[in-house]
Design a protein around this motif. Structure first.
Motif, PDB file in Angstrom:
ATOM      1  N   LEU A 257     -32.554  22.300  69.328  1.00 60.21           N
ATOM      2  CA  LEU A 257     -32.978  23.166  70.468  1.00 60.21           C
ATOM      3  C   LEU A 257     -31.694  23.219  71.658  1.00 60.21           C
ATOM      4  N   GLY A 258     -31.249  22.103  71.803  1.00 60.57           N
ATOM      5  CA  GLY A 258     -30.276  21.989  72.536  1.00 60.57           C
ATOM      6  C   GLY A 258     -28.741  22.773  72.238  1.00 60.57           C
TER       7      GLY A 258
ATOM      8  N   ALA B 165     -31.615  27.571  64.790  1.00 56.73           N
ATOM      9  CA  ALA B 165     -31.917  26.405  65.173  1.00 56.73           C
ATOM     10  C   ALA B 165     -32.876  26.232  66.002  1.00 56.73           C
ATOM     11  N   TRP B 166     -33.324  27.444  66.707  1.00 59.37           N
ATOM     12  CA  TRP B 166     -34.524  27.591  67.578  1.00 59.37           C
ATOM     13  C   TRP B 166     -36.036  27.320  66.612  1.00 59.37           C
ATOM     14  N   LEU B 167     -35.700  27.830  65.786  1.00 55.16           N
ATOM     15  CA  LEU B 167     -37.168  27.691  64.991  1.00 55.16           C
ATOM     16  C   LEU B 167     -37.116  26.336  64.388  1.00 55.16           C
TER      17      LEU B 167
ATOM     18  N   VAL C 132     -27.263  11.642  73.849  1.00 54.73           N
ATOM     19  CA  VAL C 132     -27.618  11.609  75.326  1.00 54.73           C
ATOM     20  C   VAL C 132     -28.954  12.395  75.649  1.00 54.73           C
ATOM     21  N   GLY C 133     -29.027  13.447  74.938  1.00 56.24           N
ATOM     22  CA  GLY C 133     -30.113  14.442  75.409  1.00 56.24           C
ATOM     23  C   GLY C 133     -31.432  13.993  74.522  1.00 56.24           C
ATOM     24  N   SER C 134     -31.271  13.435  73.399  1.00 54.94           N
ATOM     25  CA  SER C 134     -32.550  12.806  72.807  1.00 54.94           C
ATOM     26  C   SER C 134     -32.960  11.466  73.351  1.00 54.94           C
TER      27      SER C 134
ATOM     28  N   VAL D 235     -30.117  18.721  78.830  1.00 57.24           N
ATOM     29  CA  VAL D 235     -29.137  17.746  78.735  1.00 57.24           C
ATOM     30  C   VAL D 235     -28.127  17.799  77.874  1.00 57.24           C
ATOM     31  N   THR D 236     -28.884  18.019  76.538  1.00 53.71           N
ATOM     32  CA  THR D 236     -28.104  18.218  75.243  1.00 53.71           C
ATOM     33  C   THR D 236     -27.118  19.361  75.121  1.00 53.71           C
TER      34      THR D 236
END
Length: 508
Positions: free
Chosen positions: A380-381, A404-406, A433-435, A478-479
């Motif tokens: 998603l990021g 990648a959205w789906l 970092v995002g995860s 953040v990602t």
């Protein structure tokens, strides 16, 4: 040229189909013809015999043993893992081209034979379950493959059982965990929400009862092939009986597998050889496994499992946030690889241990929520990053961003792999970092999840769903910002180097 390929991964969900798509795209770009048989969780449609006959070479992009490999006997082939075409499909295709050219020039071909690991099923018997263990791999590699074979067969039971139990609680309330089979068997009232909830809960609980036996059985199968199944399942069942749970299942699977493997390798007279795999090996290996689990290992493993569950249940505040952050970081390190699978297996093991609990805020459910949210964040990021700064990405990456959205919404972390493979030093740190932020926020908010998979499609099964989505959105942002920042710094550095090269006199 004409190629055929087989793709498969342990879970049969993401890598299987991503590898197939990558091979097809690479073949089109090179002017070749590619037909792919995906041996995934949804089954497979076998390649037509005339397509196989016309193929110049075969690509095995598989982490499981290829079903029906004898169909390709005599064909030149390349045998790689399922991640190879996802990371660099052009290189895999080039290797297949070289194999085809070598065969055309008269080089000997050894295509079609299994390459070690689990033995092939007898021609006149039913096909064995699929696995693939690299016989020439190191000890660590083989242990991981044995373990992942068990986990891959266990995951569908976790998914089905967990979702059914969660639906049971939704329909019948949390007191439904007191339902008994007689409540349904003696008279099911189709107009009663309680009876429907009890039916869902009892069905899910029955599915959950298979988790540890399936885990142990298929670990043993990966080690010893079919002779390991009976003692492996028996060891898993004993583990449940003595209270050793998931941890006992792991130990029982390895114990049963090595016992069965040792027995199959014993030199025996020809007259006895025929009954060894059907009678002697299952009998002796099962007795040995039962003896060890009941008499020697059961009590200490149960005590260890109780200690682990007690530690997990006692987590709160900063400790739980730290665990959620760590789970998040691990989910993004290799996106479906060994580290990711360790984190996910830890979460699903906790879910299995607390699956029928009537406590909606059990820590195990928060850990599961952190794992799924953190696994959704990388694709998603990256999808968001391709929208924010499209000029930082190639046209192919922008197309991958749309998909990648789906993938991210469906908790398929592997949707981030093409981006990470192309630029790992800048993409992977941003993903971690995002995860990590997502996993930590899920723990802070106390969001919970009773289903081990599903992404946003199981939102009704999430405790505090709005807070879960808020944590997911924060990690996604953040990602995306991290990826854009790191890629921008890299571009500026490259541009500065180019200007410096252009203005530096020759010879300096």
């Amino acid at each position: 040229m004409k190629f055929v390929a087989i793709t498969s991964c342990p879970t049969g969900i993401a890598h299987t189909y991503m590898a197939a798509e990558a091979l097809e795209q690479a073949a089109r770009a090179a002017g070749h013809e590619m037909h792919v048989e995906t041996q995934g969780a949804a089954g497979s449609t076998p390649l037509e015999p005339d397509v196989i006959a016309a193929a110049d070479a075969v690509v095995y992009a598989a982490d499981l043993e290829v079903r029906g490999r004898e169909r390709f006997a005599g064909k030149p082939f390349v045998d790689v893992g399922v991640k190879a075409p996802i990371n660099d499909a052009a290189a895999v295709l080039a290797a297949a081209e070289e194999a085809a050219r070598d065969a055309a020039e008269g080089a000997p071909v050894a295509g079609g034979e299994p390459d070690g690991g689990a033995t092939a099923a007898a021609a006149d018997g039913p096909p064995a379950p699929a696995t693939k263990v690299t016989a020439r791999g190191g000890a660590g590699t083989r242990v991981r493959q044995w373990l992942m074979t068990g986990v891959s067969y266990m995951i569908p039971f976790v998914a089905a059982g967990g979702i059914l139990i969660a639906l049971g609680f939704m329909v019948g309330g949390y007191q439904i965990n007191e339902a008994q089979p007689d409540d349904i068997v003696s008279g099911f009232n189709a107009a009663s929400a309680h009876d429907w909830g009890a039916l869902l809960f009892l069905t899910g609980s029955a599915v959950f009862a298979f988790l540890v036996p399936v885990l142990a059985g298929f670990i043993a199968f990966a080690i010893a092939d079919r002779p390991g199944l009976v003692p492996g399942f028996l060891g898993g069942a004993v583990s449940v009986t003595v209270g050793a749970g998931f941890l006992g299942g792991l130990v029982a699977g390895f114990l049963a597998g090595f016992l069965a493997l040792g027995l199959t390798r014993l030199p025996v007279p020809a007259a006895v050889r025929g009954v060894m795999p059907v009678v002697v090996t299952p009998l002796v290996a099962s007795f040995g496994t039962g003896l060890a689990m009941f008499v020697v290992l059961g009590r200490p493993l149960a005590a260890l499992m109780d200690g682990l569950n007690g530690w997990l249940g006692s987590l709160s505040g900063g400790s739980l946030v730290l665990l959620g952050t760590l789970i998040g970081l691990m989910m993004a390190v290799d996106m479906g690889g060994p580290v990711n699978k360790v984190a996910y297996t830890f979460a699903t093991a906790g879910l299995a241990a607390a699956g029928a609990s009537a406590n909606p805020d059990a820590v195990e459910f928060t850990v599961m929520a952190a794992a799924m949210a953190a696994g959704m964040t990388p694709p998603l990021g990256l999808a968001l990053a391709t929208l924010l700064r499209a000029r930082l990405f190639t046209p192919g990456e922008i197309q991958n961003g749309k998909a990648a959205w789906l993938l991210g919404a469906s908790f398929i972390t592997e949707g981030a792999i093409p981006f990470a493979a192309a630029d790992p030093l800048r993409v992977i740190p941003a993903l971690m970092v995002g995860s990590g932020v997502t996993g930590g926020l899920v723990a802070v908010f106390g969001a919970t999840l009773r289903a081990p998979h599903g992404g946003i499609w199981v939102t009704p099964l999430i405790g505090h769903p709005l807070l879960f989505l808020l944590a997911l959105l924060a990690g996604t942002a953040v990602t995306a910002l991290g990826v854009c920042l790191l890629k921008s710094l890299g571009r500026r550095s490259t541009a500065a180097d180019a200007r410096s090269d252009a203005t530096t006199p020759a010879g300096v």
